[in-house]
Write a protein that holds these residues in place. Structure first.
Motif, PDB file in Angstrom:
ATOM      1  N   LEU A 170       0.831  -1.203   0.000  1.00 30.47           N
ATOM      2  CA  LEU A 170       0.000   0.000   0.000  1.00 30.47           C
ATOM      3  C   LEU A 170       0.862   1.247   0.000  1.00 30.47           C
ATOM      4  O   LEU A 170       0.600   2.197  -0.738  1.00 30.47           O
ATOM      5  CB  LEU A 170      -0.920   0.010   1.225  1.00 30.47           C
ATOM      6  CG  LEU A 170      -2.083  -0.988   1.221  1.00 30.47           C
ATOM      7  CD1 LEU A 170      -2.848  -0.893   2.525  1.00 30.47           C
ATOM      8  CD2 LEU A 170      -3.005  -0.736   0.046  1.00 30.47           C
ATOM      9  N   LEU A 171       1.903   1.209   0.816  1.00 28.16           N
ATOM     10  CA  LEU A 171       2.793   2.363   0.905  1.00 28.16           C
ATOM     11  C   LEU A 171       3.439   2.657  -0.443  1.00 28.16           C
ATOM     12  O   LEU A 171       3.478   3.799  -0.886  1.00 28.16           O
ATOM     13  CB  LEU A 171       3.887   2.105   1.940  1.00 28.16           C
ATOM     14  CG  LEU A 171       3.618   2.508   3.381  1.00 28.16           C
ATOM     15  CD1 LEU A 171       4.896   2.341   4.186  1.00 28.16           C
ATOM     16  CD2 LEU A 171       3.126   3.947   3.477  1.00 28.16           C
ATOM     17  N   SER A 172       3.942   1.608  -1.098  1.00 27.49           N
ATOM     18  CA  SER A 172       4.655   1.855  -2.352  1.00 27.49           C
ATOM     19  C   SER A 172       3.673   2.275  -3.449  1.00 27.49           C
ATOM     20  O   SER A 172       4.015   3.068  -4.318  1.00 27.49           O
ATOM     21  CB  SER A 172       5.457   0.620  -2.779  1.00 27.49           C
ATOM     22  OG  SER A 172       4.597  -0.461  -2.979  1.00 27.49           O
ATOM     23  N   LYS A 173       2.453   1.729  -3.392  1.00 26.22           N
ATOM     24  CA  LYS A 173       1.455   2.121  -4.386  1.00 26.22           C
ATOM     25  C   LYS A 173       1.082   3.594  -4.224  1.00 26.22           C
ATOM     26  O   LYS A 173       0.881   4.319  -5.184  1.00 26.22           O
ATOM     27  CB  LYS A 173       0.194   1.255  -4.206  1.00 26.22           C
ATOM     28  CG  LYS A 173      -0.434   0.854  -5.536  1.00 26.22           C
ATOM     29  CD  LYS A 173      -1.732   0.081  -5.329  1.00 26.22           C
ATOM     30  CE  LYS A 173      -1.526  -1.356  -4.905  1.00 26.22           C
ATOM     31  NZ  LYS A 173      -2.782  -2.042  -4.570  1.00 26.22           N
ATOM     32  N   ASN A 174       0.995   3.989  -2.953  1.00 26.33           N
ATOM     33  CA  ASN A 174       0.557   5.353  -2.676  1.00 26.33           C
ATOM     34  C   ASN A 174       1.704   6.352  -2.588  1.00 26.33           C
ATOM     35  O   ASN A 174       1.483   7.515  -2.290  1.00 26.33           O
ATOM     36  CB  ASN A 174      -0.240   5.403  -1.367  1.00 26.33           C
ATOM     37  CG  ASN A 174      -1.591   4.767  -1.534  1.00 26.33           C
ATOM     38  OD1 ASN A 174      -2.163   4.795  -2.612  1.00 26.33           O
ATOM     39  ND2 ASN A 174      -2.097   4.171  -0.470  1.00 26.33           N
ATOM     40  N   ALA A 175       2.911   5.866  -2.798  1.00 29.75           N
ATOM     41  CA  ALA A 175       4.082   6.708  -2.562  1.00 29.75           C
ATOM     42  C   ALA A 175       3.980   8.034  -3.317  1.00 29.75           C
ATOM     43  O   ALA A 175       4.303   9.081  -2.771  1.00 29.75           O
ATOM     44  CB  ALA A 175       5.355   5.979  -2.981  1.00 29.75           C
ATOM     45  N   GLY A 186       1.247   9.540  -4.273  1.00 31.85           N
ATOM     46  CA  GLY A 186       0.148  10.343  -3.756  1.00 31.85           C
ATOM     47  C   GLY A 186       0.483  11.104  -2.487  1.00 31.85           C
ATOM     48  O   GLY A 186      -0.101  12.144  -2.219  1.00 31.85           O
ATOM     49  N   PHE A 187       1.434  10.553  -1.706  1.00 30.18           N
ATOM     50  CA  PHE A 187       1.749  11.200  -0.427  1.00 30.18           C
ATOM     51  C   PHE A 187       2.596  12.443  -0.594  1.00 30.18           C
ATOM     52  O   PHE A 187       2.636  13.293   0.270  1.00 30.18           O
ATOM     53  CB  PHE A 187       2.459  10.216   0.502  1.00 30.18           C
ATOM     54  CG  PHE A 187       1.506   9.214   1.110  1.00 30.18           C
ATOM     55  CD1 PHE A 187       0.267   9.603   1.582  1.00 30.18           C
ATOM     56  CD2 PHE A 187       1.849   7.876   1.202  1.00 30.18           C
ATOM     57  CE1 PHE A 187      -0.608   8.684   2.145  1.00 30.18           C
ATOM     58  CE2 PHE A 187       0.984   6.958   1.777  1.00 30.18           C
ATOM     59  CZ  PHE A 187      -0.255   7.371   2.237  1.00 30.18           C
TER      60      PHE A 187
END
Lengths: 102, 90
Positions: free
Chosen positions: A93-98, A100-101
């Motif tokens: 999730l973190l890498s997918k959203n990286a 977006g953050f």
């Protein structure tokens, strides 16, 4: 006090090497690393035991019945499974959203 | 602690330090177990707190403590086994 001592040994082990050419410090350091691991292992068992006791043990009787024993050991394994799965998926999730953050 | 900063311990001092570390860890471990046991066995054995701890509650607490230890040992074994398995996988 112990925590401070232990963490200082683990986190800055490289700077503390400079003053200790003597083998004695190394021995002490190894001892502390092992004791720290042992303490962490014990802390983990306390945590698992608390969680799995709540899940598996009904009214305390003369001995743990085999159903409860099976439940306890499954509980430990499944808790670790969940922990690994959550970590794995959380990383995804973190890498997918990286993007977006930022 | 001052001796540690100097980093030159005699053999006897080092042995003493190691002993103290072991003792403190053992003590912390026992305190943790005591605290958790008290909490869990209070929950299991005292449903409605009365004016005193009656004999059936006392028996329950004693049994609960023994079972909590059994459980601890079993959990410890299961965790060790799992750790070994995970290590082999690496």
């Amino acid at each position: 006090m112990l925590d401070v001592m232990l963490s200082s040994f683990s986190s800055d082990s490289s700077p503390s090497d400079k003053d200790g050419g003597g083998g004695g410090d190394k021995e002490l350091q190894e001892f502390l690393v092992i004791e720290k691991q042992r303490a962490q292992f014990n802390a983990q068992i306390h945590e698992f035991n608390e969680i799995c006791w709540d899940k598996c043990v009904e009214k305390p009787s003369n001995k743990l019945d085999s159903k409860t024993e099976t439940c306890l050991s499954n509980c430990v394994d499944r808790f670790i499974d969940v922990s690994l799965l959550v970590t794995q998926r959380f990383t995804q999730l973190l890498s997918k959203n990286a993007g977006g953050f930022n | 602690m001052e001796a540690l900063a100097g980093a030159q311990l005699t053999g006897a001092q080092r042995d003493e330090l190691m002993d103290q570390v072991k003792q403190q860890i053992a003590l912390a471990n026992a305190q943790e177990l005591l605290g958790k046991m008290t909490e869990k066995c209070f929950k299991k054995c005292v449903q409605k707190p009365g004016t005193s701890l009656d004999s059936s509650e006392q028996k329950c607490v004693a049994m609960c403590m023994d079972r909590y230890m059994d459980s601890w040992n079993l959990v410890s074994k299961s965790y060790s086994t799992r750790l070994q398995k995970e290590r082999q996988r690496l």
